[in-house]
Design a protein around this motif. Structure first.
Motif, PDB file in Angstrom:
ATOM      1  N   SER A 164     -45.463 -17.943  54.594  1.00 17.25           N
ATOM      2  CA  SER A 164     -45.483 -18.155  56.040  1.00 17.25           C
ATOM      3  C   SER A 164     -46.715 -17.526  56.682  1.00 17.25           C
ATOM      4  CB  SER A 164     -44.211 -17.589  56.674  1.00 17.25           C
ATOM      5  OG  SER A 164     -43.068 -18.268  56.219  1.00 17.25           O
ATOM      6  N   ILE A 165     -47.134 -16.365  56.160  1.00 11.15           N
ATOM      7  CA  ILE A 165     -48.370 -15.763  56.647  1.00 11.15           C
ATOM      8  C   ILE A 165     -49.536 -16.711  56.407  1.00 11.15           C
ATOM      9  CG2 ILE A 165     -50.034 -13.892  56.261  1.00 11.15           C
ATOM     10  CD1 ILE A 165     -47.659 -12.076  55.637  1.00 11.15           C
ATOM     11  N   VAL A 168     -49.407 -19.536  58.894  1.00  9.86           N
ATOM     12  CA  VAL A 168     -49.935 -19.155  60.199  1.00  9.86           C
ATOM     13  C   VAL A 168     -51.457 -19.166  60.187  1.00  9.86           C
ATOM     14  CG1 VAL A 168     -50.132 -17.280  61.859  1.00  9.86           C
ATOM     15  CG2 VAL A 168     -47.925 -17.778  60.822  1.00  9.86           C
ATOM     16  N   ALA A 169     -52.027 -18.500  59.186  1.00 10.16           N
ATOM     17  CA  ALA A 169     -53.487 -18.374  59.130  1.00 10.16           C
ATOM     18  C   ALA A 169     -54.157 -19.730  58.965  1.00 10.16           C
ATOM     19  CB  ALA A 169     -53.880 -17.438  57.989  1.00 10.16           C
ATOM     20  N   ARG A 263     -50.820 -23.560  67.711  1.00 10.90           N
ATOM     21  CA  ARG A 263     -50.160 -22.277  67.938  1.00 10.90           C
ATOM     22  C   ARG A 263     -48.640 -22.377  67.864  1.00 10.90           C
ATOM     23  NH1 ARG A 263     -53.851 -20.131  73.043  1.00 10.90           N
ATOM     24  NH2 ARG A 263     -55.719 -19.644  71.793  1.00 10.90           N
ATOM     25  N   ALA A 266     -47.592 -22.378  64.215  1.00 16.85           N
ATOM     26  CA  ALA A 266     -48.030 -21.065  63.738  1.00 16.85           C
ATOM     27  C   ALA A 266     -47.080 -19.976  64.208  1.00 16.85           C
ATOM     28  CB  ALA A 266     -49.453 -20.786  64.225  1.00 16.85           C
ATOM     29  N   LEU A 267     -46.609 -20.066  65.443  1.00 22.22           N
ATOM     30  CA  LEU A 267     -45.634 -19.100  65.952  1.00 22.22           C
ATOM     31  C   LEU A 267     -44.327 -19.205  65.187  1.00 22.22           C
ATOM     32  CD1 LEU A 267     -44.720 -16.969  67.985  1.00 22.22           C
ATOM     33  CD2 LEU A 267     -44.097 -18.843  69.545  1.00 22.22           C
ATOM     34  N   SER A 269     -43.956 -20.103  62.153  1.00 21.48           N
ATOM     35  CA  SER A 269     -44.177 -19.475  60.852  1.00 21.48           C
ATOM     36  C   SER A 269     -44.243 -17.961  60.964  1.00 21.48           C
ATOM     37  CB  SER A 269     -45.466 -20.016  60.231  1.00 21.48           C
ATOM     38  OG  SER A 269     -45.367 -21.399  59.984  1.00 21.48           O
ATOM     39  N   THR A 270     -44.831 -17.459  62.058  1.00 23.51           N
ATOM     40  CA  THR A 270     -44.905 -16.010  62.250  1.00 23.51           C
ATOM     41  C   THR A 270     -43.520 -15.396  62.313  1.00 23.51           C
ATOM     42  OG1 THR A 270     -47.000 -16.203  63.460  1.00 23.51           O
ATOM     43  CG2 THR A 270     -45.747 -14.173  63.763  1.00 23.51           C
ATOM     44  N   ILE A 271     -42.631 -16.009  63.081  1.00 24.18           N
ATOM     45  CA  ILE A 271     -41.258 -15.510  63.172  1.00 24.18           C
ATOM     46  C   ILE A 271     -40.555 -15.661  61.827  1.00 24.18           C
ATOM     47  CG2 ILE A 271     -39.052 -15.748  64.357  1.00 24.18           C
ATOM     48  CD1 ILE A 271     -41.364 -14.632  66.050  1.00 24.18           C
ATOM     49  N   SER A 272     -40.868 -16.754  61.124  1.00 29.53           N
ATOM     50  CA  SER A 272     -40.276 -16.957  59.798  1.00 29.53           C
ATOM     51  C   SER A 272     -40.682 -15.853  58.828  1.00 29.53           C
ATOM     52  CB  SER A 272     -40.692 -18.324  59.242  1.00 29.53           C
ATOM     53  OG  SER A 272     -40.165 -19.376  60.025  1.00 29.53           O
ATOM     54  N   ILE A 273     -41.894 -15.326  58.996  1.00 30.23           N
ATOM     55  CA  ILE A 273     -42.351 -14.225  58.148  1.00 30.23           C
ATOM     56  C   ILE A 273     -41.408 -13.036  58.283  1.00 30.23           C
ATOM     57  CG2 ILE A 273     -44.184 -12.515  57.831  1.00 30.23           C
ATOM     58  CD1 ILE A 273     -46.139 -14.696  58.827  1.00 30.23           C
TER      59      ILE A 273
END
Length: 408
Positions: A164-165, A168-169, A263, A266-267, A269-273
């Motif tokens: 997931s990181i 996002v990237a 975004r 990406a957000l 995925s960030t929360i999924s991390i």
């Protein structure tokens, strides 16, 4: 790295990876944990540019569906590859299969830079998806062979978090590249699996040794896992909403910037991390109910996004959805590895990968009639309501037949 150090210390003595030199063991762990990023590239290299792809290949037909096919042909290849994984990947050829698959994945992904014919582009996307899943099945089988017990469960959660990181990237980078250099430019990110291949040649210099499983430990056959496979397909259809449908929801709200579009997934995925890192804690306490909570959160997030009047509220709904999304893939992989013999793992992993990516392919096909009839906002509300209904059914079924629903 401190968290991963804890995993290395938790490895039982029976894990084959404990016999490796420390530097090689760390390199193996890094490669296995970052392996999911290459599959994410199949989506992040084109999702931020969906509106640009629709403009170039739309023609006289449904430009939205034409653009979505560029995304979904990779999941088609992934689904087909998953069905064939048992024949392609075996415990005797894990290294060789991984090497070949990473090489093909690199070349197929880079074709985005040079292919101009729409149907050739779709073909390259199919090959990309096929090779990515072969590599994933090989790498997950290696992870299961080299690590066992609590260490393996932690690594599965960490692998999803790191994937997931990477999502996002690469999603943000893909949006920037598409915005400034056109929709083909994000294809350059497929140099990453090529680098991974070079490192794999160093890390995996010897045949993979399988863990020894006590004969008394109970196992399910692969086909007894069909409820789990069906659920993974259904959840996957919802899991892809932020990537496949959200760009067009944003367009309806007047948001067309590729950077702003990128975004949103990406957000998610960030929360999924964060959710994936917490998976072990949640799963230890909720067990199968982890999936019920995940589906409820995803459904609530989608309903909210369909009703949201502005960009900021959509981002809030994506946060809610992302919490549940982060638990889904670790849940399915954990249940699969716990229930299959080592000799059958490649087939089982392939089948769950196939069901997940078949859901990716089905998403635009299933949602298209709703989108064309009721609109994109109603599509999110319908999908969200369906996920909440599924959560209620799973919860009710598990409560009533607690002692018999063992494949879930």
């Amino acid at each position: 790295m401190a968290v991963i150090s804890g995993v290395v210390q938790d490895m039982p003595a029976s894990s084959p990876a404990t016999d490796l030199p420390a530097w090689r063991r760390w390199l193996v762990i890094v490669i296995l944990l970052t392996g999911g990023i290459k599959s994410a590239l199949a989506f992040t290299s084109v999702v931020p540019a969906l509106q640009l792809i629709a403009a170039e290949f739309g023609g006289a037909g449904d430009s939205v569906l034409s653009a979505q096919f560029v995304v979904t042909l990779a999941p088609v290849g992934m689904a087909v590859s998953g069905l064939m994984a048992g024949m392609i990947v075996s415990n005797r050829n894990l290294r060789t299969t991984m090497f070949l698959a990473l090489g093909v994945c690199t070349l197929a992904g880079l074709m985005q830079l040079v292919v101009h014919n729409y149907f050739l582009l779709l073909a390259s996307r199919f090959v990309l998806g096929f090779s990515a899943v072969v590599a994933d099945v090989s790498m997950t089988s290696i992870l299961a062979a080299q690590f066992s017990g609590a260490a393996r469960s932690k690594l599965i959660g960490f692998r999803q978090a790191i994937s997931s990181i990477g999502t996002v990237a690469t999603m943000l980078l893909g949006g920037w590249l598409a915005q400034h250099y056109g929709w083909r430019a994000p294809g350059i990110m497929f140099l990453l699996p090529g680098i991974m291949l070079l490192l794999a040649f160093i890390a995996f210099d010897q045949p993979i040794r399988l863990e020894q499983i006590p004969a008394s430990r109970e196992r399910f056959s692969v086909w007894q896992l069909w409820p789990l496979l069906l659920l993974s397909l259904v959840m996957s259809i919802g899991h892809t909403m932020p990537s496949f449908q959200m760009p067009f929801l944003l367009k309806e709200n007047g948001i067309t910037s590729a950077v702003l579009v990128s975004r949103v997934p990406a957000l998610s995925s960030t929360i999924s991390i964060l959710s994936a890192f917490a998976f072990g804690f949640v799963y230890a306490r909720l067990g199968p109910w982890t999936l019920v909570v995940a589906a409820t959160l995803m459904g609530a997030g989608f309903i909210g996004a369909g009703l949201a009047p502005g960009y900021e509220i959509i981002l809030l709904c994506v946060v809610i959805e992302g919490v549940g999304a982060g638990w889904t893939i670790p849940f399915f992989l954990n249940r699969i590895l716990d229930r299959t013999d080592p000799a059958k793992r490649s087939s089982a992993i392939g089948l769950v990968q196939s069901s997940l990516f078949l859901g990716h392919f089905l998403n635009p096909l299933i949602t298209a009639p709703v989108r064309l009839t009721l609109g994109i906002h109603a599509t999110f509300m319908v999908v969200g309501s369906a996920l909440i209904l599924i959560a209620v059914l799973i919860g009710g079924w598990s409560t009533r037949f607690r002692n018999t629903v063992r494949a879930i």
